[in-house]
Design a protein around this motif. Structure first.
Motif, PDB file in Angstrom:
ATOM      1  N   THR A   1      -6.520  -5.816   1.597  1.00 18.42           N
ATOM      2  CA  THR A   1      -5.413  -6.763   1.525  1.00 18.42           C
ATOM      3  C   THR A   1      -4.141  -6.114   2.025  1.00 18.42           C
ATOM      4  O   THR A   1      -3.978  -4.902   1.953  1.00 18.42           O
ATOM      5  CB  THR A   1      -5.208  -7.261   0.074  1.00 18.42           C
ATOM      6  N   ALA A   2      -3.237  -6.929   2.520  1.00 21.04           N
ATOM      7  CA  ALA A   2      -1.959  -6.417   3.021  1.00 21.04           C
ATOM      8  C   ALA A   2      -0.926  -6.279   1.912  1.00 21.04           C
ATOM      9  O   ALA A   2       0.192  -5.843   2.164  1.00 21.04           O
ATOM     10  CB  ALA A   2      -1.423  -7.345   4.115  1.00 21.04           C
ATOM     11  N   ASN A   3      -1.290  -6.649   0.696  1.00 20.18           N
ATOM     12  CA  ASN A   3      -0.342  -6.562  -0.415  1.00 20.18           C
ATOM     13  C   ASN A   3       0.094  -5.124  -0.625  1.00 20.18           C
ATOM     14  O   ASN A   3      -0.725  -4.225  -0.850  1.00 20.18           O
ATOM     15  CB  ASN A   3      -0.983  -7.069  -1.713  1.00 20.18           C
ATOM     16  N   THR A   4       1.394  -4.885  -0.583  1.00 22.47           N
ATOM     17  CA  THR A   4       1.928  -3.536  -0.801  1.00 22.47           C
ATOM     18  C   THR A   4       3.222  -3.632  -1.596  1.00 22.47           C
ATOM     19  O   THR A   4       4.115  -4.405  -1.249  1.00 22.47           O
ATOM     20  CB  THR A   4       2.215  -2.825   0.536  1.00 22.47           C
ATOM     21  N   ILE A   5       3.302  -2.853  -2.655  1.00 24.28           N
ATOM     22  CA  ILE A   5       4.516  -2.803  -3.465  1.00 24.28           C
ATOM     23  C   ILE A   5       4.981  -1.362  -3.556  1.00 24.28           C
ATOM     24  O   ILE A   5       4.172  -0.432  -3.537  1.00 24.28           O
ATOM     25  CB  ILE A   5       4.277  -3.403  -4.871  1.00 24.28           C
ATOM     26  N   ALA A   6       6.281  -1.156  -3.623  1.00 27.00           N
ATOM     27  CA  ALA A   6       6.844   0.186  -3.757  1.00 27.00           C
ATOM     28  C   ALA A   6       7.561   0.293  -5.098  1.00 27.00           C
ATOM     29  O   ALA A   6       8.195  -0.653  -5.565  1.00 27.00           O
ATOM     30  CB  ALA A   6       7.805   0.486  -2.616  1.00 27.00           C
TER      31      ALA A   6
ATOM     32  N   LYS B   1      -3.515   5.460 -10.978  1.00 23.24           N
ATOM     33  CA  LYS B   1      -4.681   6.204 -10.502  1.00 23.24           C
ATOM     34  C   LYS B   1      -5.881   5.936 -11.400  1.00 23.24           C
ATOM     35  O   LYS B   1      -7.001   5.743 -10.914  1.00 23.24           O
ATOM     36  CB  LYS B   1      -4.352   7.700 -10.474  1.00 23.24           C
ATOM     37  N   ARG B   2      -5.658   5.884 -12.691  1.00 22.72           N
ATOM     38  CA  ARG B   2      -6.741   5.618 -13.644  1.00 22.72           C
ATOM     39  C   ARG B   2      -7.265   4.190 -13.498  1.00 22.72           C
ATOM     40  O   ARG B   2      -8.463   3.931 -13.691  1.00 22.72           O
ATOM     41  CB  ARG B   2      -6.215   5.821 -15.067  1.00 22.72           C
ATOM     42  N   LEU B   3      -6.386   3.251 -13.160  1.00 21.87           N
ATOM     43  CA  LEU B   3      -6.825   1.858 -13.004  1.00 21.87           C
ATOM     44  C   LEU B   3      -7.699   1.676 -11.772  1.00 21.87           C
ATOM     45  O   LEU B   3      -8.553   0.797 -11.730  1.00 21.87           O
ATOM     46  CB  LEU B   3      -5.608   0.932 -12.920  1.00 21.87           C
ATOM     47  N   GLY B   4      -7.461   2.483 -10.744  1.00 21.99           N
ATOM     48  CA  GLY B   4      -8.320   2.495  -9.555  1.00 21.99           C
ATOM     49  C   GLY B   4      -8.430   1.164  -8.870  1.00 21.99           C
ATOM     50  O   GLY B   4      -7.444   0.555  -8.450  1.00 21.99           O
ATOM     51  N   LYS B   5      -9.651   0.645  -8.761  1.00 16.43           N
ATOM     52  CA  LYS B   5      -9.917  -0.557  -7.982  1.00 16.43           C
ATOM     53  C   LYS B   5      -9.404  -1.833  -8.631  1.00 16.43           C
ATOM     54  O   LYS B   5      -9.519  -2.913  -8.038  1.00 16.43           O
ATOM     55  CB  LYS B   5     -11.407  -0.670  -7.696  1.00 16.43           C
ATOM     56  N   GLU B   6      -8.856  -1.718  -9.818  1.00 16.21           N
ATOM     57  CA  GLU B   6      -8.224  -2.890 -10.433  1.00 16.21           C
ATOM     58  C   GLU B   6      -6.937  -3.260  -9.704  1.00 16.21           C
ATOM     59  O   GLU B   6      -6.390  -4.344  -9.906  1.00 16.21           O
ATOM     60  CB  GLU B   6      -7.927  -2.611 -11.905  1.00 16.21           C
ATOM     61  N   ILE B   7      -6.464  -2.364  -8.855  1.00 18.25           N
ATOM     62  CA  ILE B   7      -5.224  -2.616  -8.113  1.00 18.25           C
ATOM     63  C   ILE B   7      -5.555  -3.372  -6.835  1.00 18.25           C
ATOM     64  O   ILE B   7      -6.294  -2.875  -5.977  1.00 18.25           O
ATOM     65  CB  ILE B   7      -4.512  -1.291  -7.780  1.00 18.25           C
ATOM     66  N   ASN B   8      -4.986  -4.570  -6.699  1.00 13.86           N
ATOM     67  CA  ASN B   8      -5.303  -5.439  -5.575  1.00 13.86           C
ATOM     68  C   ASN B   8      -4.348  -5.193  -4.407  1.00 13.86           C
ATOM     69  O   ASN B   8      -3.557  -6.044  -4.031  1.00 13.86           O
ATOM     70  CB  ASN B   8      -5.228  -6.907  -6.016  1.00 13.86           C
ATOM     71  N   GLY B   9      -4.404  -3.983  -3.853  1.00 14.14           N
ATOM     72  CA  GLY B   9      -3.519  -3.669  -2.740  1.00 14.14           C
ATOM     73  C   GLY B   9      -3.099  -2.217  -2.775  1.00 14.14           C
ATOM     74  O   GLY B   9      -3.797  -1.349  -3.287  1.00 14.14           O
ATOM     75  N   THR B  10      -1.917  -1.953  -2.240  1.00 18.88           N
ATOM     76  CA  THR B  10      -1.411  -0.589  -2.102  1.00 18.88           C
ATOM     77  C   THR B  10      -0.100  -0.440  -2.856  1.00 18.88           C
ATOM     78  O   THR B  10       0.746  -1.333  -2.843  1.00 18.88           O
ATOM     79  CB  THR B  10      -1.172  -0.255  -0.616  1.00 18.88           C
ATOM     80  N   VAL B  11       0.053   0.701  -3.520  1.00 17.14           N
ATOM     81  CA  VAL B  11       1.302   1.035  -4.198  1.00 17.14           C
ATOM     82  C   VAL B  11       1.880   2.283  -3.541  1.00 17.14           C
ATOM     83  O   VAL B  11       1.200   3.302  -3.411  1.00 17.14           O
ATOM     84  CB  VAL B  11       1.093   1.302  -5.699  1.00 17.14           C
ATOM     85  N   LYS B  12       3.135   2.187  -3.109  1.00 18.15           N
ATOM     86  CA  LYS B  12       3.844   3.348  -2.578  1.00 18.15           C
ATOM     87  C   LYS B  12       4.847   3.821  -3.628  1.00 18.15           C
ATOM     88  O   LYS B  12       5.641   3.027  -4.137  1.00 18.15           O
ATOM     89  CB  LYS B  12       4.563   3.009  -1.274  1.00 18.15           C
TER      90      LYS B  12
END
Length: 394
Positions: free
Chosen positions: A71-76, A122-133
């Motif tokens: 997904t293109a979802n990205t949050i900083a 990091k512990r949540l892993g694949k529960e994150i629907n996108g990228t976090v910067k």
């Protein structure tokens, strides 16, 4: 287990480690663009957790993690790193070991909270629907600031950030609570330096002099009318002068007087107009009193505007994580922040993390006695993690 419960459980489990990191950072503060030890400490923590990072803006760091990279979802998420040139007077066991340097604005807590969020995400892993910067930003406390340099280096592209969040320590809000405001939130900040040049001499013979002290005094009083007479009363504006140097004596009129001050507002058009009026009035007063002047207005950070759509969503996520009773809708704040540069480029929300002790007077930011109620640390890292995951789900 719900996402909220999972994050709170992880935050509780790592509390002591993150608390120790915060205390180390508080004890070893570094000034703007000199955060070398701070940067090395952050990198070491990220390496231990297997979180990739890249250097940015000299001493800064961008770490990246996430689950679903399709997904293109990205949050900083942003934390600033630098300390202030203040000699600490808290008496804490872990007070600053660097004389004349102190984390008096809570940036040590900002770093620790973001490190905690990094661990949680990091512990949540694949529960994150996108990228976090994760932005560990240097030099918020001096112009031109680290944010603009990070933006210029393009590290918030590929993937492009869709939204950016930042939190800031606030001693006037009790620990365990947060403050949020949509729309106009923080002021712009400009530095004014004026050099008034006259003809000095004996104080008993003012008729033989062109007194720059009188000219400077007239400027300080008259310039206040630019705020009171030309500014729309609905637009928050401050013009303050905090430094005057006239190296004369009781009976000596000096040749030169120096004045320094700050101009702050929340309207960028009025900001530019006020600069012109301040410059024109200053030169006119000097000329009218037989003096000359040089004026330099260094344009600083812009006003900070929280995206209304994003802030409404963040507010709703806060209610889910903390409950209505823990959220305060704050007033405008005439302080300034280079987070405003991010807000000019991305959908952004900057909120306040309560760090105050109950039933006591809490020293304000930028003071030698400023302390943080460390009960806020779980809230800081847990809330930031929850907000990131929920926004990526949107």
């Amino acid at each position: 287990m719900t996402l909220k419960d999972e994050i709170k459980a992880i935050a509780s489990g790592i509390r002591e480690d993150i608390l120790a990191k915060r205390r180390y950072l508080h004890q070893h503060p570094e000034l703007s663009f000199k955060e070398f030890n701070t940067s090395a400490f952050i990198k070491k923590s990220l390496d231990e957790w297997g979180i990739p990072w890249i250097p940015v803006a000299d001493t800064g760091i961008i770490a990246t993690l996430g689950g679903n990279h399709k997904t293109a979802n990205t949050i900083a998420l942003r934390a600033d790193m630098d300390a202030l040139p203040i000699h600490e007077n808290t008496g804490l066991a872990f007070k600053s070991v660097n004389p004349g340097v102190m984390h008096a604005c809570g940036h040590d807590l900002h770093i620790a909270s973001l490190l905690g969020a990094a661990h949680i995400l990091k512990r949540l892993g694949k529960e994150i629907n996108g990228t976090v910067k994760l932005i560990f930003q240097p030099a918020e406390e001096i112009l031109p600031g680290g944010a603009i340099k990070i933006l210029q280096e393009g590290v918030l592209q590929n993937p492009k950030v869709n939204a950016i969040l930042g939190q800031h320590t606030m001693p006037s809000i009790e620990s365990g609570k947060v403050g949020i405001r949509k729309g106009m939130f923080m002021a712009s900040m400009d530095e004014i330096r004026i050099k008034v040049k006259g003809k000095g001499g004996h104080g008993a013979e003012p008729h033989n002099n062109n007194d720059p002290v009188v000219a400077a005094a007239t400027m300080i009083v008259t310039l206040q009318q630019i705020v009171s007479r030309y500014n729309n009363p609905k637009t928050p504006t401050v013009l303050s002068f905090g430094k005057i140097e006239a190296n004369g004596s009781t009976n000596i009129i000096p040749d030169t007087v120096y004045i320094e001050g700050t101009f702050r507002t929340m309207d960028e058009h009025w900001r530019d107009e006020a600069h012109e009026k301040i410059t024109r009035a200053t030169k006119s007063i000097a000329h009218g009193l037989g003096c000359e002047c040089d004026i330099d207005i260094q344009k600083g950070y812009p006003s900070l505007y929280n995206c209304e759509v994003l802030t409404d969503k963040i507010h709703s996520y806060m209610r889910e994580y903390m409950g209505d009773e823990s959220i305060i809708e704050t007033d405008i704040w005439m302080a300034s922040e280079d987070f405003a540069y991010y807000a000019q480029n991305f959908s952004s929300c900057f909120y306040l993390l309560g760090t105050g002790y109950p039933n006591r007077i809490n020293s304000s930011l930028h003071t030698p006695a400023m302390e943080i109620n460390e009960e806020c640390i779980e809230t800081g890292m847990g809330l930031m993690s929850y907000l990131a995951v929920k926004k990526l789900e949107d």
